[in-house]
Design a protein around this motif. Structure first.
Motif, PDB file in Angstrom:
ATOM      1  N   ALA A 201      48.569  98.764 -22.752  1.00  0.00           N
ATOM      2  CA  ALA A 201      47.835  99.682 -21.871  1.00  0.00           C
ATOM      3  C   ALA A 201      46.393  99.836 -22.336  1.00  0.00           C
ATOM      4  CB  ALA A 201      48.535 101.039 -21.837  1.00  0.00           C
ATOM      5  N   LEU A 202      46.197  99.961 -23.647  1.00  0.00           N
ATOM      6  CA  LEU A 202      44.847 100.125 -24.190  1.00  0.00           C
ATOM      7  C   LEU A 202      44.045  98.832 -24.065  1.00  0.00           C
ATOM      8  CD1 LEU A 202      42.607 101.551 -25.785  1.00  0.00           C
ATOM      9  CD2 LEU A 202      43.817 100.899 -27.889  1.00  0.00           C
ATOM     10  N   VAL A 203      44.579  97.743 -24.600  1.00  0.00           N
ATOM     11  CA  VAL A 203      43.817  96.494 -24.653  1.00  0.00           C
ATOM     12  C   VAL A 203      43.584  95.927 -23.263  1.00  0.00           C
ATOM     13  CG1 VAL A 203      43.753  94.153 -25.573  1.00  0.00           C
ATOM     14  CG2 VAL A 203      44.626  96.017 -26.990  1.00  0.00           C
ATOM     15  N   CYS A 204      44.607  95.940 -22.418  1.00  0.00           N
ATOM     16  CA  CYS A 204      44.419  95.428 -21.062  1.00  0.00           C
ATOM     17  C   CYS A 204      43.453  96.309 -20.271  1.00  0.00           C
ATOM     18  CB  CYS A 204      45.762  95.325 -20.341  1.00  0.00           C
ATOM     19  SG  CYS A 204      46.850  94.043 -21.019  1.00  0.00           S
ATOM     20  N   GLY A 205      43.517  97.614 -20.498  1.00  0.00           N
ATOM     21  CA  GLY A 205      42.564  98.508 -19.838  1.00  0.00           C
ATOM     22  C   GLY A 205      41.135  98.224 -20.252  1.00  0.00           C
ATOM     23  N   MET A 206      40.924  97.967 -21.560  1.00  0.00           N
ATOM     24  CA  MET A 206      39.590  97.631 -22.044  1.00  0.00           C
ATOM     25  C   MET A 206      39.133  96.278 -21.494  1.00  0.00           C
ATOM     26  SD  MET A 206      39.941  98.869 -26.018  1.00  0.00           S
ATOM     27  CE  MET A 206      38.284  98.316 -26.450  1.00  0.00           C
ATOM     28  N   ASN A 207      40.049  95.330 -21.454  1.00  0.00           N
ATOM     29  CA  ASN A 207      39.728  94.008 -20.940  1.00  0.00           C
ATOM     30  C   ASN A 207      39.328  94.080 -19.464  1.00  0.00           C
ATOM     31  OD1 ASN A 207      39.453  91.243 -20.943  1.00  0.00           O
ATOM     32  ND2 ASN A 207      41.633  90.812 -20.855  1.00  0.00           N
ATOM     33  N   ALA A 209      38.161  96.697 -17.888  1.00  0.00           N
ATOM     34  CA  ALA A 209      36.876  97.392 -17.788  1.00  0.00           C
ATOM     35  C   ALA A 209      35.726  96.475 -18.197  1.00  0.00           C
ATOM     36  CB  ALA A 209      36.895  98.638 -18.668  1.00  0.00           C
ATOM     37  N   PHE A 210      35.929  95.668 -19.232  1.00  0.00           N
ATOM     38  CA  PHE A 210      34.897  94.739 -19.703  1.00  0.00           C
ATOM     39  C   PHE A 210      34.532  93.733 -18.615  1.00  0.00           C
ATOM     40  CE2 PHE A 210      33.948  90.598 -21.723  1.00  0.00           C
ATOM     41  CZ  PHE A 210      32.792  90.929 -22.408  1.00  0.00           C
ATOM     42  N   LEU A 211      35.542  93.142 -17.972  1.00  0.00           N
ATOM     43  CA  LEU A 211      35.284  92.144 -16.948  1.00  0.00           C
ATOM     44  C   LEU A 211      34.739  92.765 -15.665  1.00  0.00           C
ATOM     45  CD1 LEU A 211      38.377  89.847 -17.553  1.00  0.00           C
ATOM     46  CD2 LEU A 211      36.007  89.442 -18.238  1.00  0.00           C
ATOM     47  N   THR A 212      35.216  93.964 -15.326  1.00  0.00           N
ATOM     48  CA  THR A 212      34.654  94.671 -14.175  1.00  0.00           C
ATOM     49  C   THR A 212      33.191  95.006 -14.425  1.00  0.00           C
ATOM     50  OG1 THR A 212      36.804  95.620 -13.564  1.00  0.00           O
ATOM     51  CG2 THR A 212      34.837  96.749 -12.756  1.00  0.00           C
ATOM     52  N   GLY A 213      32.900  95.471 -15.633  1.00  0.00           N
ATOM     53  CA  GLY A 213      31.515  95.764 -15.990  1.00  0.00           C
ATOM     54  C   GLY A 213      30.633  94.532 -15.940  1.00  0.00           C
ATOM     55  N   TYR A 214      31.177  93.397 -16.369  1.00  0.00           N
ATOM     56  CA  TYR A 214      30.387  92.158 -16.330  1.00  0.00           C
ATOM     57  C   TYR A 214      30.020  91.787 -14.899  1.00  0.00           C
ATOM     58  CZ  TYR A 214      28.828  87.405 -17.189  1.00  0.00           C
ATOM     59  OH  TYR A 214      28.079  86.257 -17.247  1.00  0.00           O
ATOM     60  N   LEU A 215      30.981  91.887 -13.994  1.00  0.00           N
ATOM     61  CA  LEU A 215      30.699  91.606 -12.586  1.00  0.00           C
ATOM     62  C   LEU A 215      29.628  92.552 -12.052  1.00  0.00           C
ATOM     63  CD1 LEU A 215      34.338  91.080 -11.240  1.00  0.00           C
ATOM     64  CD2 LEU A 215      32.596  89.308 -11.540  1.00  0.00           C
ATOM     65  N   ASP A 216      29.708  93.818 -12.436  1.00  0.00           N
ATOM     66  CA  ASP A 216      28.708  94.793 -11.989  1.00  0.00           C
ATOM     67  C   ASP A 216      27.325  94.442 -12.531  1.00  0.00           C
ATOM     68  OD1 ASP A 216      30.672  96.152 -10.639  1.00  0.00           O
ATOM     69  OD2 ASP A 216      30.928  97.707 -12.171  1.00  0.00           O
ATOM     70  N   GLY A 217      27.271  94.118 -13.842  1.00  0.00           N
ATOM     71  CA  GLY A 217      25.986  93.796 -14.457  1.00  0.00           C
ATOM     72  C   GLY A 217      25.381  92.528 -13.896  1.00  0.00           C
ATOM     73  N   LEU A 218      26.220  91.571 -13.543  1.00  0.00           N
ATOM     74  CA  LEU A 218      25.754  90.320 -12.974  1.00  0.00           C
ATOM     75  C   LEU A 218      25.398  90.487 -11.497  1.00  0.00           C
ATOM     76  CD1 LEU A 218      25.395  87.434 -14.112  1.00  0.00           C
ATOM     77  CD2 LEU A 218      27.664  86.893 -13.212  1.00  0.00           C
TER      78      LEU A 218
END
Length: 243
Positions: A201-207, A209-218
Motif C-alpha cells: 500500500a505504501l510503496v505502490c501508493g508512492m510509485n 504518485a511519482f508517475l502521476t507527478g511526472y506526467l503532470d510535470g511533463l
C-alpha cells in the motif's frame, strides 16, 4: 589535492560496464591501489603497485576513467618520494564517488530510500506518515517531469508523443516499459521489488504518485497513471485517460 587545472570528470556508465572493466586482474588491483592511496597517484605509482609497464598501466587507468570509476588531471604528486620532473606535470588519477550496483532486473532502492527520507524530514505530525510519503513522491515526480520538459522543450504533448518521452525516463529508472498500444505503456519491472511486497500500500501508493507527478510535470495530456497490479510487474500502468 588542489590544482590550478580543472579535473576531468567522466559521467559513470551503467554498473555492468563498470563491473566489466574490473574483470581484468591488474586493472582491478590498480583500482584498489588508487582507492587506498588517499591522494591522487601517478601512472608510475600505479604501474609499480602491480608490477607492469607504465604504458600498460596507462591503458588500464584510462579504461577506468572511461567507465567513470576514476578521474584524471595534471598536477604535482603529493607523495614525498615522487620524482619531480622538469616540464609538464604528470597525469594523476583518483577515485570518483561512483558506486557500483548491478541488479538484473534493475532495482532502485536508493530512490525509494531518498523519498522515504524526504518524507521523514517533511513529516509535521499533522497527517499520517504514509500520506506525507505519497505527497513527497508526487512532488519528486513533478520536479523530474518539469526538468525533462524544460530540457526538451517539446511543445504540446498528446498521449502518443507524451508516452514516448515518458518511456525514456521509465527505461532509465528500470521500469522496463512495454508499449502495448499507441497510448498504453505496461511496466514489466518493479524497481522497488521486493520492498514493495512488504508494504504494497505504501510503496505502490508512492510509485503511483511519482508517475502521476511526472506526467503532470511533463504536461502530458490525455494520459493517466493507474494502479493495475500484476504478478512480477510494476503496480502502475500508463494509459489513455479515455481508456
Amino acid at each position: 589535492m588542489a590544482s590550478d587545472e580543472s579535473a576531468t570528470t567522466v559521467t559513470p556508465t551503467d554498473g555492468i560496464d563498470s563491473v566489466s572493466a574490473l574483470g581484468e586482474e591488474s586493472r582491478r588491483r590498480m583500482f584498489a591501489f588508487v582507492r587506498r592511496a588517499g591522494r591522487p597517484v601517478t601512472r608510475d605509482e600505479a604501474a609499480a603497485s602491480v608490477g607492469i609497464s607504465r604504458k600498460l598501466a596507462a591503458f588500464h587507468l584510462d579504461k577506468l576513467v572511461g567507465v567513470g570509476l576514476l578521474r584524471t588531471h595534471f598536477g604535482t604528486p603529493d607523495a614525498p618520494d615522487a620524482p619531480r620532473k622538469v616540464g609538464r606535470r604528470p597525469r594523476l588519477y583518483e577515485p570518483t564517488d561512483a558506486q557500483i550496483t548491478v541488479s538484473i532486473p534493475d532495482r532502485r532502492h536508493e530512490l525509494l530510500a531518498e523519498l522515504l527520507l524526504d518524507a521523514v524530514l517533511a513529516q509535521s505530525g499533522e497527517q499520517p506518515a504514509t500520506d506525507t510519503a505519497v505527497q513527497v513522491a508526487g512532488r519528486r515526480g513533478r520536479a523530474l517531469g518539469g526538468a525533462d520538459r524544460d530540457a526538451a522543450r517539446p511543445g504540446r504533448l498528446g498521449a502518443e508523443r507524451g508516452l514516448t518521452m515518458c518511456e525514456r525516463m521509465l527505461e532509465a529508472y528500470g521500469f522496463e516499459p512495454t508499449r502495448e498500444a499507441p497510448a498504453e505503456v505496461r511496466l514489466r519491472n518493479c524497481p522497488f521489488h521486493p520492498l514493495a511486497a512488504k508494504a504494497p500500500a505504501l510503496v505502490c501508493g508512492m510509485n503511483h504518485a511519482f508517475l502521476t507527478g511526472y506526467l503532470d510535470g511533463l504536461e502530458v495530456t490525455g494520459v493517466e497513471a493507474v494502479l493495475d497490479p500484476a504478478p512480477g510487474e510494476c503496480c502502475v500502468r500508463l494509459r489513455s485517460a479515455a481508456g
